[in-house]
Every structure is written in structure tokens, then in C-alpha cells.
Design a protein around this motif. Structure first.
Motif, PDB file in Angstrom:
ATOM      1  N   GLN A 189     -13.544   3.577   0.568  1.00 21.20           N
ATOM      2  CA  GLN A 189     -13.979   3.225  -0.790  1.00 21.20           C
ATOM      3  C   GLN A 189     -14.589   1.835  -0.828  1.00 21.20           C
ATOM      4  O   GLN A 189     -15.646   1.605  -1.428  1.00 21.20           O
ATOM      5  CB  GLN A 189     -12.771   3.219  -1.723  1.00 21.20           C
ATOM      6  N   GLN A 190     -13.899   0.895  -0.174  1.00 24.18           N
ATOM      7  CA  GLN A 190     -14.353  -0.499  -0.114  1.00 24.18           C
ATOM      8  C   GLN A 190     -15.742  -0.581   0.541  1.00 24.18           C
ATOM      9  O   GLN A 190     -16.643  -1.253   0.053  1.00 24.18           O
ATOM     10  CB  GLN A 190     -13.313  -1.311   0.677  1.00 24.18           C
ATOM     11  N   GLU A 191     -15.901   0.143   1.648  1.00 21.53           N
ATOM     12  CA  GLU A 191     -17.178   0.093   2.374  1.00 21.53           C
ATOM     13  C   GLU A 191     -18.300   0.762   1.575  1.00 21.53           C
ATOM     14  O   GLU A 191     -19.436   0.300   1.595  1.00 21.53           O
ATOM     15  CB  GLU A 191     -17.032   0.722   3.761  1.00 21.53           C
ATOM     16  N   MET A 192     -17.959   1.844   0.860  1.00 25.37           N
ATOM     17  CA  MET A 192     -18.974   2.496   0.026  1.00 25.37           C
ATOM     18  C   MET A 192     -19.390   1.570  -1.120  1.00 25.37           C
ATOM     19  O   MET A 192     -20.571   1.504  -1.491  1.00 25.37           O
ATOM     20  CB  MET A 192     -18.449   3.831  -0.520  1.00 25.37           C
ATOM     21  N   PHE A 193     -18.430   0.830  -1.628  1.00 23.34           N
ATOM     22  CA  PHE A 193     -18.716  -0.141  -2.685  1.00 23.34           C
ATOM     23  C   PHE A 193     -19.683  -1.216  -2.158  1.00 23.34           C
ATOM     24  O   PHE A 193     -20.680  -1.552  -2.811  1.00 23.34           O
ATOM     25  CB  PHE A 193     -17.395  -0.783  -3.168  1.00 23.34           C
ATOM     26  N   VAL A 194     -19.402  -1.712  -0.966  1.00 25.00           N
ATOM     27  CA  VAL A 194     -20.252  -2.763  -0.376  1.00 25.00           C
ATOM     28  C   VAL A 194     -21.666  -2.226  -0.095  1.00 25.00           C
ATOM     29  O   VAL A 194     -22.658  -2.910  -0.342  1.00 25.00           O
ATOM     30  CB  VAL A 194     -19.602  -3.372   0.891  1.00 25.00           C
TER      31      VAL A 194
ATOM     32  N   ILE B 286     -12.039   8.258  11.020  1.00 22.52           N
ATOM     33  CA  ILE B 286     -10.590   8.024  11.031  1.00 22.52           C
ATOM     34  C   ILE B 286      -9.915   8.962  10.027  1.00 22.52           C
ATOM     35  O   ILE B 286      -8.902   9.586  10.340  1.00 22.52           O
ATOM     36  CB  ILE B 286     -10.259   6.542  10.739  1.00 22.52           C
ATOM     37  N   LEU B 287     -10.494   9.098   8.855  1.00 22.03           N
ATOM     38  CA  LEU B 287      -9.895   9.990   7.849  1.00 22.03           C
ATOM     39  C   LEU B 287      -9.869  11.438   8.323  1.00 22.03           C
ATOM     40  O   LEU B 287      -8.937  12.192   8.014  1.00 22.03           O
ATOM     41  CB  LEU B 287     -10.635   9.871   6.516  1.00 22.03           C
ATOM     42  N   GLU B 288     -10.845  11.822   9.106  1.00 18.06           N
ATOM     43  CA  GLU B 288     -10.857  13.181   9.664  1.00 18.06           C
ATOM     44  C   GLU B 288      -9.644  13.425  10.559  1.00 18.06           C
ATOM     45  O   GLU B 288      -9.115  14.523  10.607  1.00 18.06           O
ATOM     46  CB  GLU B 288     -12.142  13.407  10.470  1.00 18.06           C
ATOM     47  N   MET B 289      -9.235  12.359  11.261  1.00 22.88           N
ATOM     48  CA  MET B 289      -8.066  12.499  12.136  1.00 22.88           C
ATOM     49  C   MET B 289      -6.812  12.848  11.339  1.00 22.88           C
ATOM     50  O   MET B 289      -5.937  13.556  11.826  1.00 22.88           O
ATOM     51  CB  MET B 289      -7.827  11.200  12.909  1.00 22.88           C
ATOM     52  N   PHE B 290      -6.740  12.309  10.127  1.00 25.64           N
ATOM     53  CA  PHE B 290      -5.586  12.624   9.287  1.00 25.64           C
ATOM     54  C   PHE B 290      -5.566  14.118   8.966  1.00 25.64           C
ATOM     55  O   PHE B 290      -4.512  14.730   8.881  1.00 25.64           O
ATOM     56  CB  PHE B 290      -5.607  11.798   7.996  1.00 25.64           C
TER      57      PHE B 290
ATOM     58  N   TYR C 176      -6.699   3.877   4.683  1.00 24.31           N
ATOM     59  CA  TYR C 176      -8.016   4.242   5.232  1.00 24.31           C
ATOM     60  C   TYR C 176      -8.924   4.813   4.137  1.00 24.31           C
ATOM     61  O   TYR C 176     -10.135   4.631   4.181  1.00 24.31           O
ATOM     62  CB  TYR C 176      -7.871   5.192   6.425  1.00 24.31           C
ATOM     63  N   GLU C 177      -8.304   5.486   3.166  1.00 22.91           N
ATOM     64  CA  GLU C 177      -9.105   5.946   2.023  1.00 22.91           C
ATOM     65  C   GLU C 177      -9.649   4.750   1.252  1.00 22.91           C
ATOM     66  O   GLU C 177     -10.822   4.717   0.856  1.00 22.91           O
ATOM     67  CB  GLU C 177      -8.252   6.834   1.100  1.00 22.91           C
TER      68      GLU C 177
ATOM     69  N   PHE D 174       0.850  -1.189   0.000  1.00 21.87           N
ATOM     70  CA  PHE D 174       0.000   0.000   0.000  1.00 21.87           C
ATOM     71  C   PHE D 174       0.882   1.234   0.000  1.00 21.87           C
ATOM     72  O   PHE D 174       2.004   1.205   0.520  1.00 21.87           O
ATOM     73  CB  PHE D 174      -0.931  -0.039   1.218  1.00 21.87           C
ATOM     74  N   GLU D 175       0.346   2.309  -0.582  1.00 27.89           N
ATOM     75  CA  GLU D 175       1.176   3.489  -0.750  1.00 27.89           C
ATOM     76  C   GLU D 175       1.417   4.280   0.523  1.00 27.89           C
ATOM     77  O   GLU D 175       2.503   4.767   0.763  1.00 27.89           O
ATOM     78  CB  GLU D 175       0.583   4.390  -1.832  1.00 27.89           C
ATOM     79  N   SER D 176       0.366   4.424   1.306  1.00 27.53           N
ATOM     80  CA  SER D 176       0.544   5.238   2.509  1.00 27.53           C
ATOM     81  C   SER D 176      -0.469   4.850   3.591  1.00 27.53           C
ATOM     82  O   SER D 176      -1.446   4.158   3.331  1.00 27.53           O
ATOM     83  CB  SER D 176       0.360   6.720   2.173  1.00 27.53           C
ATOM     84  N   PHE D 177      -0.206   5.339   4.778  1.00 30.26           N
ATOM     85  CA  PHE D 177      -1.064   5.102   5.936  1.00 30.26           C
ATOM     86  C   PHE D 177      -2.461   5.674   5.657  1.00 30.26           C
ATOM     87  O   PHE D 177      -3.468   4.988   5.780  1.00 30.26           O
ATOM     88  CB  PHE D 177      -0.412   5.787   7.139  1.00 30.26           C
TER      89      PHE D 177
END
Ligand code: FE2
Ligand code: FE2
Length: 174
Positions: free
Chosen positions: A101-106, A146-150, A96-97, A89-92
Motif C-alpha cells: 500500500q505504501q509503495e503504491m501510494f508513493v 512476497i504477498l504471493e508467498m503468504f 507486507y500488505e 502491527f496486527e500481523s506478519f
């Protein structure tokens, strides 16, 4: 005498097929999160490694729930082949991004299953998948928080470890 097949299964062929596809998606998600767990572990991001290990277990549970349902209704659940699992994976932040994406797909997949259930008047399966739709609300919520924390903490300096430390505290309140 009526069609013998209808005695064997109460599932419409299209529903059985789309549920088997979903079994595959859940298995893929489980494998993806396991790979993410390993990547985080390798980077010294222990809390995220635990988070993704738990997510991986959860996705397998989802898969088994669908698997049992298909068989219980007289269909044939298919053990999924899982391919194309990335191990790098490219980055931390990137993982999470990808998680969001995975969860939105599901979520989108379950919406499509819901559409099909309504179209084919399979109200039992429609009801069965409500649990999954609700579960998706939680999964997307957690990934977004979690993404907001970034954005708030930032990854510079010790930021990465600071974010990682907070991962177990992100929870969905019902
Ligand atoms: Fe899932
Ligand atoms: Fe999920």
C-alpha cells in the motif's frame, strides 16, 4: 533587471513544494520500515527484520537524493518532521500488505509530480524523477511477490518461518 528571485532558483515554487512533500513521504516511509523491522525482530522473524532495516535505509537514501536535488536547483530543502509512526502491527502478512500500500501510494505521488512537471514545463525535474518511477516498479514487484508467498505457503504451523526464510531471495530481475 529581471526578478532577482529567478536568479537564485530555477525551480518553480509548486515543484519545490511538491518535492519537499515527497521528502516528507520518504522520511515517513523510512521510519515506518524501521518500526516494521523492530516488530519483526520482536516476533523472531529475522529475515524480515533485515529486509525492513534495508528498506528503511533505502528510503532515507531516496529522501537525501530529493533533498540534494532541491538544493542543487536553488530551492530550499526542508528537513522533514516525521509523525504518526506506528510501532505495533496486527500481523506478519499485514505488514507486507501495508508495505505494498505504501509503495503504491508513493508511485501515485511520483505520477502526480510527473504531471506537475509536464504542466509547468519543468523537463529537468521530469527527467530527474524517472529514476524514482523506475525504482517504484521494483518496490511494488517485490511486495507483491512476497504477498504471493503468504498465499502459496500459508502461515500455519512453521509456515511463517518458511516465508520469512524466503524473503531475502525475492528479487526484481531487470
Ligand atoms: Fe522511496
Ligand atoms: Fe519505497
Amino acid at each position: 533587471m529581471k526578478d532577482l528571485l529567478s536568479l537564485k532558483t530555477s525551480l518553480h515554487e509548486e515543484i519545490e513544494q511538491i518535492l519537499n512533500e515527497q521528502i516528507k513521504h520518504e522520511a515517513h516511509a523510512s521510519a515506518l520500515y524501521l518500526a516494521m523491522s523492530s516488530w519483526c525482530n520482536d516476533q523472531g522473524l529475522d529475515f524480515s527484520a533485515d529486509f525492513f532495516a534495508r528498506q528503511s535505509d533505502e528510503e532515507r537514501t531516496h529522501m537525501l537524493k530529493l533533498f540534494k536535488y532541491v538544493n542543487d536547483r536553488g530551492g530550499k530543502a526542508l528537513s522533514p518532521e516525521v509523525t504518526n509512526v506506528p510501532n505495533d502491527f496486527e500481523s506478519f502478512r499485514g505488514i507486507y500488505e501495508q508495505t505494498l500500500q505504501q509503495e503504491m501510494f508513493v508511485t501515485n505521488q511520483f505520477n502526480q509530480i510527473a504531471d506537475k512537471c509536464i504542466r509547468l514545463k519543468d523537463y529537468v525535474t521530469f527527467q530527474f524523477i524517472q529514476w524514482f518511477l523506475q525504482e517504484q516498479v521494483e518496490e511494488e514487484y517485490v511486495a507483491r511477490r512476497i504477498l504471493e508467498m503468504f498465499d502459496v505457503i500459508g502461515e500455519e504451523g512453521t509456515g511463517k518461518w518458511e516465508i520469512d526464510k524466503h524473503i531475502p531471495k525475492v528479487a526484481f530481475d531487470e
